[in-house]
Every structure is written in C-alpha cells, then in structure tokens.
Design an enzyme around this catalytic site. Structure first.
Site, short mmCIF file in Angstrom:
data_model
loop_
_atom_site.label_atom_id
_atom_site.label_comp_id
_atom_site.label_asym_id
_atom_site.label_seq_id
_atom_site.Cartn_x
_atom_site.Cartn_y
_atom_site.Cartn_z
N ASP A 92 75.18 48.50 24.93
CA ASP A 92 74.27 49.16 24.01
C ASP A 92 73.54 50.26 24.78
O ASP A 92 73.70 50.40 25.98
CB ASP A 92 73.29 48.16 23.39
CG ASP A 92 72.40 47.49 24.42
OD1 ASP A 92 72.36 47.95 25.57
OD2 ASP A 92 71.73 46.50 24.07
N ASP A 271 77.50 41.02 17.34
CA ASP A 271 76.94 40.43 18.56
C ASP A 271 75.59 39.84 18.21
O ASP A 271 74.94 40.25 17.24
CB ASP A 271 76.76 41.48 19.65
CG ASP A 271 75.48 42.29 19.45
OD1 ASP A 271 74.49 42.03 20.16
OD2 ASP A 271 75.46 43.19 18.58
#
EC number: 2.4.2.29
Length: 376
Positions: A92, A271
C-alpha cells in the site's frame, strides 16, 4: 502483468480470473494476508504459503520506510529477498497510516508532513517520494498515494479530498513512468478510487482512474465506519464503471461475509488485518460460524479446532488447548489462531472461485452467509 477473466457467475457480478506476475500466478478471487513489516505477524512464510495457501501478501510502505528504512531494503535487494517471501507481493502507499496520525500530520498540496509514531521524527510523503519508496521496496503491485478521508466526512470535505487525490494520482503516474523497477521484475501501479459515501463522487473517481489504463484498480476509503449496506452500494457504483478486464481490489475489507458480498459485486482482491488481529484476541472464524475461544465453554472441549480446516493446526490442536493458551496469553495461542484464520479466509475464497466456475455461486454464497453470521 496480465489479468485473464476465466469465469463469470450467471446470477451475480462474481468473477474468477488469473493474474500473472513475475513472482507467480494469483488465482482470483483472492484474499491477501497483511504483512505490515514484511511479515505476516507471528507466522513463518513457509506456513503462510504451504498451510494457509496464500498466493500473495501485503507489506506496508509507511512502516517499512521508517523501519528498516530504504537503505537496508535496497542493499538487501528488495523486500522479496529481505523477507524470503518469493511469491507475489503488494505494497500500500502508506496513505492510510499517515492520515490516521491525525494529530501528527499536516496535509498540503505538495504532500503530507508527518511525525513518526516511533520517535517523533519529521517526514514528508509526496506522490513522487512514495513512488520512489515503493520502487525501492520492490513489490509486484504498488498503490498510488491518496488521502483516505473519514467515512463520515461532509460532502464539501469529501469533494476537496477527492480533488487532491486526483491531482496526486497524476503526479504518481508521472513519476511511475519516469522511473524503472530496481530488481529486474515488473511493478504495476494501481490507482485508488475514493469519494467517501457519495455515489456521484465515487462515479467521478472511477471514471477518472480509467484514463490511466492501469494494470488494476483499487477501491479505498470503505469499511471505515459507514453502514455495511452503504459500503456495498459504493462497490456497485464503482464496479459498474471500472474496466471488466482488469483486477479490482477492495482495500481493507473485511469480515468473511463482507468478502463474499464483495465477490458477488465483482471484486477480485481483498486484504484485512482481521484474521490475525482478531485471532490474537481469541476470535476463530469457521464455516459454521465464529468462536470466541476465550469463553469457558471451550475449556474442556477436546475436539479439533476445525475438522474442516486445511491447516495442520486445525487437526493437531484441540479447542481446549487453544482456550488454555489464549487465556494464558501464550504466544503459541496467537500463532495457532492466526494461522487457522488466514487458512480459513483462503479456503473461503478458493471455494468461492470453485462455485463461480460451477455456476452456482449465488445459492452457495447465501447459504454460507447465513452460517457465517452465527456465534458458536
């Protein structure tokens, strides 16, 4: 990187596909265990791969930037070699972590000034510096730097935030095109669709990201406090616009039911920290419902943790033993619960894929949702 759509469910938007990366193939829909510091907390990578059967994991840009730092990662040859995880990996952008430091950061057009949660040192993340950092980390999939506003943001703030995210996205892709991978494998850049809970802003954001012709697209800023039905509505709005032939990643979601409902609405990748974080606190997910292993009722239950489980811990250890470890706050209890939960999440999406291919995903999903909502 190549995504191939293989099956579509006839009565929903559910899809099954295959994402090819330089570190291996990912079969979708897929759940990606969160490995914040280049490790899935408390679990050997061998067990993440062989017991949980994970195909791709996450690492966190913010945390790796602070520790061990980019110099160490570059000298190690990137995050794959540093951590020994040899499969696909996603990073990320660190945006969510930075913006969660509400009292320790200042947002400007250039980027975000923030203080480290470790030692209070001051740093600046810009779209350009985040791309450079993710190049150094070396994951197969990088996320664009965005602002993740609170779920209950007023419309004016949500609109201003989205406009800033869109300007930053342009800078991210400019930097991405100006730079190259450092370790010999391809790196994709996924833009993130924001817009809070406002359908028109979500639609605008989805239309905007299409211009970048990216390898995949992410939906961010959900599961941050908004009602579940609103989250599902936003997914539907966005996925009606995003290209069909690219993977769609719903960030930070969520419960097993959320994942099945997301799959039904055309999401391919998920996720969440829930399997490991909740596992450390004694919550065990199963196909028959959720167990709070701390409850006294499990104290003398000598049955396996999960007779239907796919990980060795499900059959070797009993509920009574796991109850004992959890009450005693033994590390082994957290490890067993975490491995079980991740294996369950992977088993759930694997079963979803099988039913999509068989054409009976919707009735199976409805049956599973009814069972998953139970407290055992």
């Amino acid at each position: 990187m190549k995504f191939t759509l293989q099956h579509k469910d006839p009565s929903s938007q559910a899809r099954a596909g295959e994402l090819q990366t330089d570190h291996g193939v990912v079969k979708t829909p897929i759940f990606m265990p969160v490995g914040t510091a280049a490790t899935v907390k408390g679990i050997f990578h061998r067990d993440v791969r062989d017991e949980a059967r994970a195909q791709i994991i996450l690492a966190n840009t913010y945390h790796l930037y602070l520790r061990p730092g980019m110099d160490i990662l570059e000298r190690a040859g990137g995050v794959h070699r540093f951590s020994t995880w040899d499969g696909p990996m996603l990073t990320d952008s660190g945006g969510f972590q930075v913006f969660s430091l509400a009292g320790c950061r200042k947002l400007k057009e250039e980027g975000c000034h923030f203080q480290s949660h470790i030692d209070g040192s001051r740093h600046l993340f810009t779209p350009e510096s985040v791309i450079d950092t993710e190049r150094t980390i070396g994951a197969d999939i990088m996320m664009a730097f965005d602002e993740c506003p609170p779920g209950d943001s007023p419309r004016d703030y949500a609109a201003k935030s989205l406009a800033l995210t869109e300007r930053w996205l342009d800078r991210c892709f400019n930097r991405y095109r100006q730079t190259s991978p450092k370790y010999g494998h391809y790196q994709a850049l996924f833009p993130i669709v924001q817009g809070c809970t406002y359908p028109d802003l979500r639609a605008r954001a989805a239309e905007n990201v299409k211009q970048y012709d990216a390898d995949g697209y992410a939906i961010g800023g959900l599961a941050v406090g908004e009602p579940t039905d609103v989250m599902y509505e936003m997914i539907e709005v966005v996925n009606a616009i995003l290209p069909e032939d690219r993977p769609r990643y719903l960030m930070g979601v969520g419960t097993p039911i959320n994942i099945l409902e997301g799959i039904a609405r055309g999401v391919d990748m998920f996720d969440c920290v829930m399997p490991t974080r909740n596992g450390r606190n004694g919550q065990i997910f199963t196909s028959e419902g959720t167990i709070n292993i701390r409850n006294k009722k499990w104290e003398d239950d000598f049955s396996p943790i999960d007779p239907e489980g796919t990980a060795f811990v499900d059959h070797v250890y009993t509920k009574a033993y796991l109850h004992h470890l959890t009450i005693c706050q033994e590390m082994l209890g957290a490890q067993i619960a975490s491995l079980h939960n991740i294996a369950f999440y992977l088993r759930l999406v694997t079963e979803a894929r099988r039913h999509i291919g068989a054409g009976d995903f919707t009735p199976w999903k409805e049956q599973m949702v009814a069972k998953l909502g139970r407290r055992l």
